[in-house]
Design an enzyme around this catalytic site. Structure first.
Site, PDB file in Angstrom:
ATOM      1  N   LYS A  47       0.849  -1.193   0.000  1.00  0.00           N
ATOM      2  CA  LYS A  47       0.000   0.000   0.000  1.00  0.00           C
ATOM      3  C   LYS A  47       0.887   1.248   0.000  1.00  0.00           C
ATOM      4  O   LYS A  47       1.947   1.255   0.645  1.00  0.00           O
ATOM      5  CB  LYS A  47      -0.902  -0.043   1.246  1.00  0.00           C
ATOM      6  CG  LYS A  47      -1.963   1.037   1.297  1.00  0.00           C
ATOM      7  CD  LYS A  47      -2.847   0.855   2.536  1.00  0.00           C
ATOM      8  CE  LYS A  47      -3.910   1.926   2.660  1.00  0.00           C
ATOM      9  NZ  LYS A  47      -4.782   1.731   3.836  1.00  0.00           N
ATOM     10  N   SER A  50      -9.688   1.859   2.804  1.00  0.00           N
ATOM     11  CA  SER A  50      -8.804   2.574   1.910  1.00  0.00           C
ATOM     12  C   SER A  50      -7.786   1.682   1.190  1.00  0.00           C
ATOM     13  O   SER A  50      -7.214   2.096   0.183  1.00  0.00           O
ATOM     14  CB  SER A  50      -8.044   3.651   2.680  1.00  0.00           C
ATOM     15  OG  SER A  50      -7.243   3.064   3.687  1.00  0.00           O
ATOM     16  N   SER A  70      -9.908  -0.440   7.022  1.00  0.00           N
ATOM     17  CA  SER A  70      -9.316  -0.330   5.681  1.00  0.00           C
ATOM     18  C   SER A  70      -8.641  -1.575   5.117  1.00  0.00           C
ATOM     19  O   SER A  70      -8.259  -1.580   3.952  1.00  0.00           O
ATOM     20  CB  SER A  70      -8.322   0.819   5.647  1.00  0.00           C
ATOM     21  OG  SER A  70      -9.025   2.021   5.489  1.00  0.00           O
TER      22      SER A  70
HETATM   23  N1  GLN Z   1     -13.028   4.082   6.074  1.00  0.00           N
HETATM   24  C1  GLN Z   1     -12.521   4.508   7.327  1.00  0.00           C
HETATM   25  C2  GLN Z   1     -12.202   5.973   7.317  1.00  0.00           C
HETATM   26  O1  GLN Z   1     -12.375   6.582   6.301  1.00  0.00           O
HETATM   27  C3  GLN Z   1     -11.356   3.671   7.717  1.00  0.00           C
HETATM   28  C4  GLN Z   1     -10.081   4.123   7.174  1.00  0.00           C
HETATM   29  C5  GLN Z   1      -8.936   3.241   7.511  1.00  0.00           C
HETATM   30  O2  GLN Z   1      -9.087   2.189   8.123  1.00  0.00           O
HETATM   31  N2  GLN Z   1      -7.759   3.689   7.158  1.00  0.00           N
HETATM   32  O3  GLN Z   1     -11.815   6.516   8.301  1.00  0.00           O
END
Ligand code: GLN
Length: 479
Positions: free
Chosen positions: A83, A158, A182
Site C-alpha cells: 500500500k 482505503s 481499511s
Molecule cells: N473508512 C474509514 C475511514 O475513512 C477507515 C479508514 C482506515 O481504516 N484507514 O476513516
C-alpha cells in the site's frame, strides 16, 4: 504459464513450486509483471510497478542455486504489493496524496524490512484513499481502482488497491493498513482474506500515520494460511515503535477448534444492513451451527457510540499527524514568495475529504470543545473496550458482517460523506478496542458480488482466528 495458474498461486503453492524448480523466479516474476500490467489497465490497482522486480528475481535464482532448500525463507521470490502509505527505501510513497508527490522514502518500514529479509519481491505500490481516509478508493488523488468482480463498482477502501491486486491475481499477497476497517472492508468487497492485527502486534514504523492509536498494518491474501504466514513474519517488537510488543509474551493460547465458542451480536442487526448481506451472514452462522459449534447471542450495548467516537478520535489524531505536511519539512512542488505562501499553497494540495477531517479534528481538540467532544469520545472508547472484555469472558470469538452493504457503485456515495462513513459501522469497534479481526468470504456470492464477514477475537488471539478460519475455509471452499 497460464493466467489461471498465476491467479491461483498462493504463498504455499508458490513456495513448493519454486523449490521444486517448476519455474525459475525470473520466469514467474516476468509473467506476473506482464499479466499484472495488462490486468491493471482495467482495474487500476497500482500507482506504480517496480521494474527492478525482475532483477531481484534473477538474484533469487542465483541464491537458490547455492542455498540449502530447508533454509529458504517462506516468502522467497513471492510477488507482493505494498500500500502506498508504507515506506520502501528509495521508492516514492505518496499515501495517494498530491502533497507527497515526489517524496521518496529514506528508509524501509519495519514490515518492509521483514518482507525483504524473507526475500519477497515487491511488484509495486497500490492505490488507496488519500492518507487512508475513505472506504472506496475514490478519494485517491491519482485514480479510482475498480472492483475486479464488477468494474463499475468500488473495491472498498482505503486499501482498495491492495485488495483488488490480490483478488485479480496480479500479486500473491499484499500489505494494507487498517485504522477503521481499511483492510477488512476492501478484502470483503473483493472476496479475499484480510487481517487487522491486535494493536501493538505489528510495528507502525514507516507507516504514514493517519490516527496513531488506531493504525495497524496487516496482510491481504487469498487464503487464511497465507495470512497466517505473513502475519507471523511481520509481527513483533520493534524499538522504533514504542507501542509494539513482544507478541509471544502476550499471545492467547490456542484451543481445540471445535471448542471455540462463537458469539453473535444482537445490536448488529438493528438497521441499515442490506438484505443480501444479512442473508449471506445467516448462511455462515448456519454453517457453524451445523458443525455443532457452541453459539451464543451476546450484547455489546456501547457499540452505538463507536461510529461517532471514531470520527472524533480519528480526526483529532489525523489533524495532528497531518500538521507536518507544510511544504517545508517535506518537499513541496510549490514554492511561494514567503514561507507562509509556501505553507498555504502546499496545504491547498490536500483533497476535500482530508480537509474535512483536519477541520473536524482541530475543532474537537480546540479549547472549549475538547471536553464535549474529544474527551467524551475517549470515555465512550473505554466503554467499548469494557464491553468487549465482558463478551470475551463468555465467548472466544464474535462473528459479524464486515460491511453493511455489498460493494457499491463508483460515485454512489461520494457526494455524501455520512453515507460513506456508515460503511465502517462493523469494522470500527475493533480498532477502538485495539483487538483483532479477520475478514473471510461468506459461502456464496450475492448479486454476483462477494460478501465478507469478520471473526473478531480478543487481544493477541490471532491464532484462534486462523484456526477457525482455516476450518471454515477447508469445509466451505475445500482449501
Ligand atoms: N473508512 C474509514 C475511514 O475513512 C477507515 C479508514 C482506515 O481504516 N484507514 O476513516
Amino acid at each position: 504459464m497460464s493466467e489461471k495458474f498465476l491467479k491461483n498461486l498462493t504463498i504455499k503453492k508458490f513456495y513448493q513450486s519454486l523449490l521444486k524448480r517448476e519455474f525459475s523466479c525470473y520466469e514467474v516474476i516476468s509473467e506476473f509483471l506482464s499479466f499484472a500490467k495488462k490486468e491493471d489497465k482495467k482495474i487500476d490497482a497500482f500507482l506504480e510497478f517496480f521494474e527492478d522486480a525482475k532483477n531481484k528475481a534473477h538474484q533469487i535464482d542465483l541464491y537458490l542455486e547455492k542455498e540449502v532448500p530447508k533454509k529458504v525463507p517462506l516468502l522467497c521470490g513471492i510477488p507482493c504489493a505494498i500500500k502506498d502509505n508504507i515506506l520502501i527505501e528509495g521508492k516514492e510513497a505518496t499515501a495517494a496524496s498530491k502533497i507527497l508527490k515526489n517524496y521518496f522514502a529514506p528508509y524501509d518500514a519495519f514490515v518492509v524490512k521483514k518482507l525483504k529479509e524473507n526475500k519477497a519481491i515487491f511488484l509495486g505500490r497500490t492505490n488507496m484513499d488519500e492518507f487512508a481516509m475513505g472506504s472506496s478508493c475514490e478519494y485517491s488523488a491519482y485514480k479510482v481502482t475498480k472492483n475486479p468482480f464488477d468494474l463499475e463498482r468500488v473495491p472498498g477502501g482505503s486499501s482498495g488497491g491492495s485488495a483488488a491486486a490480490v483478488a485479480s491475481g496480479e500479486v500473491v499477497f499484499a500489505l494494507g493498513s487498517d485504522t477503521g476497517g481499511s483492510i477488512r472492508q476492501p478484502a470483503s468487497f473483493c472476496g479475499v482474506v484480510g487481517l487487522k492485527p491486535t494493536y501493538g502486534s505489528v510495528s507502525r514504523f514507516g507507516l504514514i500515520a493517519m490516527a496513531s492509536s488506531l493504525d495497524q498494518i496487516g496482510p491481504i491474501t487469498k487464503t487464511v494460511s497465507d495470512a497466517e504466514i505473513v502475519f507471523n513474519l511481520i509481527k513483533g517488537k520493534d524499538l522504533n515503535d514504542a507501542t509494539s510488543v513482544n507478541y509471544e509474551k502476550f499471545k492467547k493460547r490456542k484451543k481445540e477448534v471445535k471448542k471455540i465458542k462463537i458469539g453473535i451480536l444482537k445490536e448488529m442487526f438493528l438497521k441499515g444492513v442490506q438484505k443480501e448481506v444479512l442473508e449471506a451472514f445467516s448462511e455462515v452462522v448456519d454453517f457453524f451451527k451445523k458443525e455443532k459449534f457452541e453459539i451464543k447471542e451476546i450484547s455489546l450495548d456501547s457499540l452505538k457510540y463507536a461510529l461517532p467516537s471514531y470520527y472524533i478520535i480519528m480526526s483529532a489524531e489525523a489533524s495532528s499527524n497531518l500538521a507536518r505536511y507544510d511544504g517545508i519539512k517535506y518537499p513541496s512542488s510549490l514554492e511561494g514568495e514567503t514561507w507562509k505562501d509556501t505553507y498555504k499553497q502546499t496545504r491547498g494540495l490536500f483533497g476535500e475529504e482530508v480537509v474535512r477531517r483536519i477541520i473536524l479534528g482541530t475543532f474537537v481538540l480546540s479549547s472549549g470543545y475538547i471536553e464535549a467532544f474529544y474527551k467524551k469520545a475517549q470515555k465512550a472508547r473505554e466503554l467499548i473496550k469494557l464491553d468487549f472484555k465482558k463478551a470475551f469472558k463468555e465467548v472466544d470469538v464474535i462473528l459479524v458482517p464486515t460491511s453493511p452493504t455489498l460493494p457499491f457503485k463508483i460515485g454512489e456515495k461520494i457526494e455524501d460523506p455520512l453515507k460513506m462513513y456508515l460503511a465502517d459501522t462493523f469494522t470500527i469497534p475493533v480498532n477502538l478496542a485495539g483487538i483483532c479481526a479477520l475478514n473471510l468470504s461468506t459461502l456464496k456470492f450475492k448479486n454476483n458480488l462477494p460478501v465478507g464477514f469478520q471473526i473478531i477475537g480478543d487481544y493477541f488471539s490471532e491464532d484462534i482466528l486462523f484456526d477457525l478460519g482455516k476450518y471454515y475455509e477447508r469445509l466451505a471452499f475445500n482449501i
